[in-house]
Write a protein that holds these residues in place. Structure first.
Motif, PDB file in Angstrom:
ATOM      1  N   LEU A 288       0.740  -1.218   0.170  1.00 12.46           N
ATOM      2  CA  LEU A 288      -0.102  -0.016   0.091  1.00 12.46           C
ATOM      3  C   LEU A 288       0.845   1.228  -0.015  1.00 12.46           C
ATOM      4  O   LEU A 288       1.722   1.254   0.782  1.00 12.46           O
ATOM      5  N   GLU A 289       0.247   2.317  -0.696  1.00  7.95           N
ATOM      6  CA  GLU A 289       0.863   3.705  -0.560  1.00  7.95           C
ATOM      7  C   GLU A 289      -0.325   4.586   0.075  1.00  7.95           C
ATOM      8  O   GLU A 289      -1.444   4.171  -0.011  1.00  7.95           O
ATOM      9  N   LYS A 290       0.281   5.500   0.823  1.00  9.66           N
ATOM     10  CA  LYS A 290      -0.559   6.740   1.427  1.00  9.66           C
ATOM     11  C   LYS A 290      -1.739   7.104   0.424  1.00  9.66           C
ATOM     12  O   LYS A 290      -1.066   7.285  -0.862  1.00  9.66           O
ATOM     13  N   GLY A 291      -2.897   7.064   0.509  1.00 10.35           N
ATOM     14  CA  GLY A 291      -3.926   7.544  -0.285  1.00 10.35           C
ATOM     15  C   GLY A 291      -4.698   6.300  -1.160  1.00 10.35           C
ATOM     16  O   GLY A 291      -5.549   6.583  -1.912  1.00 10.35           O
ATOM     17  N   ASP A 292      -4.074   5.180  -1.170  1.00 14.98           N
ATOM     18  CA  ASP A 292      -4.768   4.021  -1.834  1.00 14.98           C
ATOM     19  C   ASP A 292      -6.157   3.825  -1.021  1.00 14.98           C
ATOM     20  O   ASP A 292      -6.202   4.148   0.141  1.00 14.98           O
ATOM     21  N   LEU A 293      -6.976   3.473  -1.751  1.00 14.33           N
ATOM     22  CA  LEU A 293      -8.411   3.212  -1.016  1.00 14.33           C
ATOM     23  C   LEU A 293      -8.371   1.757  -0.553  1.00 14.33           C
ATOM     24  O   LEU A 293      -8.043   0.748  -1.582  1.00 14.33           O
ATOM     25  N   LEU A 294      -8.962   1.243   0.345  1.00 10.24           N
ATOM     26  CA  LEU A 294      -9.006  -0.120   0.920  1.00 10.24           C
ATOM     27  C   LEU A 294     -10.653  -0.782   0.794  1.00 10.24           C
ATOM     28  O   LEU A 294     -11.531   0.052   1.183  1.00 10.24           O
TER      29      LEU A 294
ATOM     30  N   ARG B 245      -9.788   4.792 -13.198  1.00 13.65           N
ATOM     31  CA  ARG B 245      -9.855   4.759 -14.545  1.00 13.65           C
ATOM     32  C   ARG B 245     -10.795   5.818 -15.067  1.00 13.65           C
ATOM     33  O   ARG B 245     -10.843   6.063 -16.534  1.00 13.65           O
ATOM     34  N   LYS B 246     -11.649   6.228 -14.086  1.00 16.74           N
ATOM     35  CA  LYS B 246     -12.732   7.145 -14.594  1.00 16.74           C
ATOM     36  C   LYS B 246     -12.677   8.443 -14.135  1.00 16.74           C
ATOM     37  O   LYS B 246     -12.906   9.428 -14.520  1.00 16.74           O
ATOM     38  N   MET B 247     -11.908   8.600 -13.002  1.00 19.88           N
ATOM     39  CA  MET B 247     -11.730   9.626 -12.277  1.00 19.88           C
ATOM     40  C   MET B 247     -10.172   9.997 -11.925  1.00 19.88           C
ATOM     41  O   MET B 247      -9.446   9.049 -11.942  1.00 19.88           O
ATOM     42  N   SER B 248      -9.843  11.243 -11.892  1.00 12.73           N
ATOM     43  CA  SER B 248      -8.369  11.455 -11.417  1.00 12.73           C
ATOM     44  C   SER B 248      -8.139  11.748 -10.063  1.00 12.73           C
ATOM     45  O   SER B 248      -8.809  12.625  -9.391  1.00 12.73           O
ATOM     46  N   PRO B 249      -7.459  10.849  -9.403  1.00 11.80           N
ATOM     47  CA  PRO B 249      -7.063  10.960  -8.144  1.00 11.80           C
ATOM     48  C   PRO B 249      -6.206  12.109  -7.709  1.00 11.80           C
ATOM     49  O   PRO B 249      -5.343  12.787  -8.573  1.00 11.80           O
ATOM     50  N   ALA B 250      -6.281  12.649  -6.542  1.00  8.60           N
ATOM     51  CA  ALA B 250      -5.498  13.861  -5.775  1.00  8.60           C
ATOM     52  C   ALA B 250      -4.242  13.119  -5.451  1.00  8.60           C
ATOM     53  O   ALA B 250      -3.962  12.044  -5.657  1.00  8.60           O
ATOM     54  N   THR B 251      -3.374  14.018  -5.046  1.00 10.36           N
ATOM     55  CA  THR B 251      -1.914  13.612  -4.648  1.00 10.36           C
ATOM     56  C   THR B 251      -2.394  12.802  -3.366  1.00 10.36           C
ATOM     57  O   THR B 251      -3.241  12.975  -2.658  1.00 10.36           O
TER      58      THR B 251
ATOM     59  N   CYS C   2     -12.395  11.576  -0.687  1.00 10.45           N
ATOM     60  CA  CYS C   2     -10.930  11.769  -0.214  1.00 10.45           C
ATOM     61  C   CYS C   2     -10.208  11.480  -1.500  1.00 10.45           C
ATOM     62  O   CYS C   2      -9.093  12.380  -1.806  1.00 10.45           O
ATOM     63  N   ARG C   3     -10.062  10.502  -2.234  1.00 15.13           N
ATOM     64  CA  ARG C   3      -9.378  10.375  -3.474  1.00 15.13           C
ATOM     65  C   ARG C   3      -9.520  11.153  -4.540  1.00 15.13           C
ATOM     66  O   ARG C   3      -8.608  11.660  -5.295  1.00 15.13           O
ATOM     67  N   TYR C   4     -10.812  11.342  -4.783  1.00 19.20           N
ATOM     68  CA  TYR C   4     -11.119  12.060  -6.171  1.00 19.20           C
ATOM     69  C   TYR C   4     -11.852  13.355  -5.977  1.00 19.20           C
ATOM     70  O   TYR C   4     -12.125  14.118  -7.049  1.00 19.20           O
ATOM     71  N   GLY C   5     -12.323  13.759  -4.545  1.00 20.13           N
ATOM     72  CA  GLY C   5     -12.994  15.016  -4.624  1.00 20.13           C
ATOM     73  C   GLY C   5     -14.450  14.915  -4.938  1.00 20.13           C
ATOM     74  O   GLY C   5     -15.070  15.980  -4.708  1.00 20.13           O
ATOM     75  N   LYS C   6     -14.842  13.704  -4.985  1.00 22.97           N
ATOM     76  CA  LYS C   6     -16.214  13.473  -5.605  1.00 22.97           C
ATOM     77  C   LYS C   6     -16.943  12.204  -4.542  1.00 22.97           C
ATOM     78  O   LYS C   6     -15.959  11.205  -4.704  1.00 22.97           O
TER      79      LYS C   6
END
Length: 183
Positions: free
Chosen positions: A17-23, A97-103, A134-138
């Motif tokens: 895992l890396e910070k920001g990954d969804l579980l 694949r459909k949305m851009s993740p934040a940093t 948290c990840r996509y802003g949506k």
């Protein structure tokens, strides 16, 4: 034996895992979602009294977290192993694949900024909505979208069956009336 295999699987997931990954914590009929914050910590939306940390489900109530009704929920930070309990967890960034993740930093910051009590609604504000926000802003929940798709398809099929049944019944009634008139 099975418990050991699950523990090994979850250890492998955690190590990659890396910070920001969804579980996605598979809980049987539903999944619990969280954001990986690093250092074996997750940020997630959970109910009071340990809820969101186990797989106990009471199917009698639709608007629940893990089988318990809530009008409120809490965003909190918990230990990865406390949340995983005895279920399998998966890294699931499939919405990339459909949305851009934040940093990674922004994803974790969004989660931490929401720590505390917030509203809960199974259909519009659940743990998957929170993690996606948290990840996509949506806020987005594929579980809810799948349910609505299933409900729409089921409704359409039921309407089709009813239409055929009603149409068939009208035909039978017409034939009976014709026979009675000629008799």
């Amino acid at each position: 034996m099975a418990a050991l295999a699950i523990k090994q699987h979850n250890t492998t997931v955690l190590e990659n895992l890396e910070k920001g990954d969804l579980l996605e914590f598979k809980r049987g009929v539903y999944s619990h979602w969280a954001v990986y914050a690093g250092d074996e910590k997750v940020i997630h939306l959970a109910g009071e009294e340990n809820d969101g940390l186990n797989a106990n489900i009471n199917s009698a109530s639709l608007f629940t977290i893990c089988g318990r009704q809530f009008n409120k929920a809490f965003v909190r930070v918990d230990d990865f192993w406390k949340v995983v309990n005895d279920c399998k967890v998966y890294k699931n960034n499939s919405k990339d694949r459909k949305m851009s993740p934040a940093t990674a930093e922004e994803i974790v910051k969004r989660g931490l900024d929401m720590i505390g009590e917030i509203g809960y609604n199974l259909l519009w504000s659940n743990c998957e909505h929170f993690a996606s926000y948290c990840r996509y802003g949506k806020p987005k929940s594929d579980q809810v979208d799948s349910f609505f798709t299933w409900a729409a398809v089921s409704g359409a099929v039921a309407a089709g069956i009813l239409a055929v049944a009603v149409g068939s019944s009208k035909e039978k009634k017409k034939k009976v009336e014709e026979r009675l008139q000629t008799a």
